[in-house]
Design a protein around this motif. Structure first.
Motif, mmCIF file in Angstrom:
data_model
loop_
_atom_site.group_PDB
_atom_site.id
_atom_site.type_symbol
_atom_site.label_atom_id
_atom_site.label_comp_id
_atom_site.label_asym_id
_atom_site.label_seq_id
_atom_site.Cartn_x
_atom_site.Cartn_y
_atom_site.Cartn_z
ATOM 1 N N ASN A 46 1.064 -1.126 -0.056
ATOM 2 C CA ASN A 46 -0.027 -0.019 0.053
ATOM 3 C C ASN A 46 0.933 1.061 -0.155
ATOM 4 O O ASN A 46 1.381 1.692 1.106
ATOM 5 C CB ASN A 46 -1.090 0.021 1.373
ATOM 6 C CG ASN A 46 -1.773 1.014 1.234
ATOM 7 O OD1 ASN A 46 -1.674 2.080 0.501
ATOM 8 N ND2 ASN A 46 -2.661 1.092 2.322
ATOM 9 N N MET A 47 0.962 1.943 -1.203
ATOM 10 C CA MET A 47 1.721 3.188 -1.192
ATOM 11 C C MET A 47 1.375 4.466 -0.456
ATOM 12 O O MET A 47 1.884 5.269 -0.349
ATOM 13 C CB MET A 47 1.764 3.445 -2.830
ATOM 14 C CG MET A 47 2.706 2.719 -3.645
ATOM 15 S SD MET A 47 4.411 2.656 -3.242
ATOM 16 C CE MET A 47 4.963 4.010 -4.069
ATOM 17 N N ASN A 48 -0.034 4.293 -0.187
ATOM 18 C CA ASN A 48 -0.642 5.393 0.319
ATOM 19 C C ASN A 48 -0.644 5.385 1.845
ATOM 20 O O ASN A 48 -0.837 6.599 2.562
ATOM 21 C CB ASN A 48 -2.227 5.570 -0.011
ATOM 22 C CG ASN A 48 -2.300 5.571 -1.401
ATOM 23 O OD1 ASN A 48 -1.587 6.192 -2.269
ATOM 24 N ND2 ASN A 48 -3.326 4.924 -2.100
ATOM 25 N N LYS A 49 -0.208 4.323 2.506
ATOM 26 C CA LYS A 49 -0.019 4.289 3.945
ATOM 27 C C LYS A 49 1.077 5.286 4.421
ATOM 28 O O LYS A 49 2.102 5.459 3.803
ATOM 29 C CB LYS A 49 0.311 2.822 4.383
ATOM 30 C CG LYS A 49 0.013 2.453 5.952
ATOM 31 C CD LYS A 49 0.229 1.046 6.004
ATOM 32 C CE LYS A 49 0.445 0.462 7.435
ATOM 33 N NZ LYS A 49 0.558 -0.579 7.662
ATOM 34 N N LYS A 50 0.506 5.865 5.667
ATOM 35 C CA LYS A 50 1.506 6.895 6.301
ATOM 36 C C LYS A 50 2.621 5.951 6.874
ATOM 37 O O LYS A 50 2.310 5.076 7.707
ATOM 38 C CB LYS A 50 1.037 7.698 7.196
ATOM 39 C CG LYS A 50 1.559 8.610 7.733
ATOM 40 C CD LYS A 50 1.439 9.991 7.403
ATOM 41 C CE LYS A 50 2.736 11.042 8.019
ATOM 42 N NZ LYS A 50 3.847 11.536 7.149
ATOM 43 N N ARG A 51 3.757 6.385 6.601
ATOM 44 C CA ARG A 51 4.912 5.434 7.281
ATOM 45 C C ARG A 51 5.885 6.485 7.997
ATOM 46 O O ARG A 51 6.742 6.983 7.169
ATOM 47 C CB ARG A 51 5.751 4.468 6.308
ATOM 48 C CG ARG A 51 4.701 3.594 5.772
ATOM 49 C CD ARG A 51 5.001 2.868 4.554
ATOM 50 N NE ARG A 51 4.216 2.232 3.734
ATOM 51 C CZ ARG A 51 3.827 0.763 3.844
ATOM 52 N NH1 ARG A 51 4.144 0.303 5.024
ATOM 53 N NH2 ARG A 51 2.633 0.561 3.016
ATOM 54 N N GLU A 52 5.901 6.649 9.396
ATOM 55 C CA GLU A 52 6.728 7.519 9.843
ATOM 56 C C GLU A 52 8.124 7.327 9.886
ATOM 57 O O GLU A 52 8.653 6.097 9.990
ATOM 58 C CB GLU A 52 6.431 7.354 11.640
ATOM 59 C CG GLU A 52 6.414 8.466 12.325
ATOM 60 C CD GLU A 52 5.593 9.644 12.089
ATOM 61 O OE1 GLU A 52 6.120 11.007 11.956
ATOM 62 O OE2 GLU A 52 4.432 9.564 12.096
#
Lengths: 425, 425
Positions: A46-52
């Motif tokens: 999932n390219m849209n997931k926010k990844r801190e």
């Protein structure tokens, strides 16, 4: 200055740990491998997931971005599951890339295929993290203990069940409360089947047995029994017998074949595995030269698992520096049979409810005797006016004879219930 | 078929074990290293001694027979001591031969010289057997845990003293009886000084600290205190405090420098090191990624030590097959200070005999307070009409402050004797 470029497949718990460790150790990597290390791509679903804290430009959901990138020399597979991991690993190996994997499900089923492909392509396929997390166990067996004829590998290789059994033993909890507590703390998943039924441990013991005995053992070879039937009463008896109950992955190399299984066992409190508490893992190995050895540590978790993955990645990078990738590959050069569980010998603890009348013990003893089961210990406790709890501990006997004896026992009118059957180490 | 030819220097206990293992594994060596292995020469001092089961034509007392033999590619040094081992190892490395050694005395003093010489000559110098016998510890730290920042290494690395302390703890023996029993069983030498005074453990902890912290620690850096003063009374108090007394080699990497020492310590019974019994060894390591890990096994003996030696020999042979000897050499790339023992912080258990009168505890507490020593626990027991035993447990404090406080305490008229001072883990 040279740079080793890697790709990470999967950015879950372990993938994040690997990414963070590579950043954290950037300043010492040159001292360690003689080069810098750079994460060039990270494969995510999932390219849209926010990844801190992750550089978004590294993310891709297109495998071609990695497999076609000739600069990427190490592929770190930490997504788990059989597919698409298997296809990607095979493609990477065939493209001349080294692969490090933590994927126990895949390796316990298809490890030989992956290792053979690595060998054909003169690249490394390493998987220290697939067994017992941070604990060094594969490299010690393949290298440090290489001269040994290893006859036994026994491990506590599932942290969830060890945590549950520790709570049951030390705090008197029953299974369901201990499981609930493990779930609250994040040690157990919402569906705990794979852990509590011994499947997770079964995969790890298949991998360990293959390496220890130089002969392929796959997960379907492994008999598994979980801990869901263990009761507070069993725990009490274990204490009375100076033992504790542990879920053990057990592998023996015998003259008639390999024995391999996962089941709860009563183990004497002085055995080094007995004092492995909480979610810790440990693997006990017996070699003809080294004698007894044990490896203890964290079997799971973001950084412990990433520690093992990075140990492999660093090894691959050191091999690259010396042009010796593939120097230690598959060590299964034998083709030993794996015994059917019925032919495996074990000692048994059997707890049953019987009618309280003369002759019951004699009848029970006769059934066991008829099926080649020798009894070493009998404890009888009057629980109700007309009922007693009878505990029998047997000598070592083939599982199939015990099974037959139990079937016959259950047909006796004086046997009200067989409450537990637990193997003894 | 290719053959790897080796020479063994020394045919004592370990040398014999190595020789026997090479014979015993002849049938699988080709599967393990892709070649046969042959012992071409064995260096002995006494050519006339009868040596059962050893081909006499291999023996020589002339080092030139080995150093000048170009076919010998691996030299296995198991004679011990500083000289002539050091000279022979250096000559072998300079002649392009790989060296495997079990010589802790030499490596704890001169390891950096040997490793640097190996590096210059692109050969391997490996020494897994020099620390904790059969237990894999050097390779796990240099490879499996390579990504970790290791902050602590604590080991039970002397089997003799662990056996003695186990007998004292479990059977109530006093030190001299337990030592005698260890000598009878061959666990302790006629002159037990090196074991019971912690010197043997000190050499091993110097080697482990160097590898763990990437900075050279040599034996003279290591503060050592033995177990000769431990009494049955101290063991009893340890039990009362849910602890056991173990001789620990302790190394910490702190912001102000490396702390390294060997001393008996009270360690809580739930710590994994506490359950290491008899002559077994174990090394506990804490890394920032792996968290806690422990390695357990046989620390000495013919075959356990030979197992570790052969693990290294096999690794060298695999490197030879891939032309990558020297791929992992010295990993000391830092230059950290080693702290003086006076600046190391420890918790202390102090047992003393005092006059039984009001105000004694206040006086003792004042002395401790004046020297920055905080007290966490006080136990007072009336032993005689006018005498009491006072036990004080302190918080962590610099050793030099504790020393000053003790000197001042001894000057108090109410303090009759300081009976024991034991550190707490």
């Amino acid at each position: 200055m040279k740079t080793v470029k890697v790709a990470i497949l999967g950015l879950g718990t372990v993938g994040s740990g690997v990414y963070k460790l590579i950043q954290k150790r950037a300043d010492v990597m040159e001292k360690t491998i003689g080069a810098q290390m750079e994460v060039k791509k990270i494969l995510v679903r999932n390219m849209n997931k926010k990844r801190e804290g992750v550089d978004a430009s590294l993310l891709t959901d297109n495998w071609n971005d990695i497999i076609e990138d000739e600069e990427i020399q190490i592929v770190i597979e930490v997504m788990g599951g059989i597919e698409p991991a298997k296809t990607m690993i095979l493609e990477a190996l065939r493209a001349g890339k080294n692969v490090v994997s933590a994927n126990k499900d895949l390796i316990a089923e298809e490890g030989h295929v992956l290792l053979a492909t690595a060998e054909e392509n003169h690249v490394d396929f390493l998987f220290e993290a697939a067994v017992a997390g941070a604990i060094p166990i594969i490299r010690p067996m393949k290298q440090c203990l290489a001269v040994n004829d290893i006859s036994e590998v026994v491990g506590i290789v599932n942290g969830t069940t060890n945590y549950i059994l520790t709570k049951m033993t030390e705090e008197g909890m029953d299974f369901s409360d201990a499981l609930e507590k493990a779930q609250e703390l994040g040690f157990a998943e919402a569906d705990p089947t794979s852990d509590v039924e011994g499947l997770d441990a079964g995969r790890k013991v298949a991998i360990m047995a293959s390496i220890a005995f130089h002969s392929r053992v796959v997960f379907p070879n492994v008999f598994t029994e979980g801990i869901t039937k263990i009761t507070a009463k069993d725990i009490e008896y274990a204490k009375e017998f100076d033992s504790v109950i542990k879920l053990l992955g057990v592998a023996h190399n015998t003259e008639s074949g390999i024995e391999v299984g996962v089941y709860p066992m009563m183990i004497h409190k002085e055995h080094p595995l007995a004092s492995v508490r909480d979610s810790f893992n440990a693997v006990f190995v017996h070699g003809d030269a080294a004698d007894d050895a044990m490896f203890y540590g964290r079997g799971a978790g973001e950084f412990p698992t990433a520690s093992a993955v990075m140990g492999d990645v660093i090894d691959v990078a050191r091999n690259m520096a010396y042009g010796c990738n593939g120097r230690i590959s598959c060590t299964c050069y034998k083709n030993l049979p794996v015994k059917d569980i019925g032919d495996v010998k074990n000692k048994f603890f059997i707890r049953m409810q019987v009618t309280n009348e003369p002759g019951v013990l004699a009848a029970v003893a006769e059934v066991f005797g008829n099926h080649k089961v020798s009894i070493t210990r009998v404890v009888q406790e009057h629980t109700q006016p007309h009922q007693a709890e009878l505990v029998i501990v047997t000598e070592s006997v083939k599982e199939k004879y015990m099974k037959q004896a139990l079937e016959e026992l259950l047909a006796l009118p004086s046997i009200l219930e067989v409450s537990s059957i637990i193997r003894e180490y």
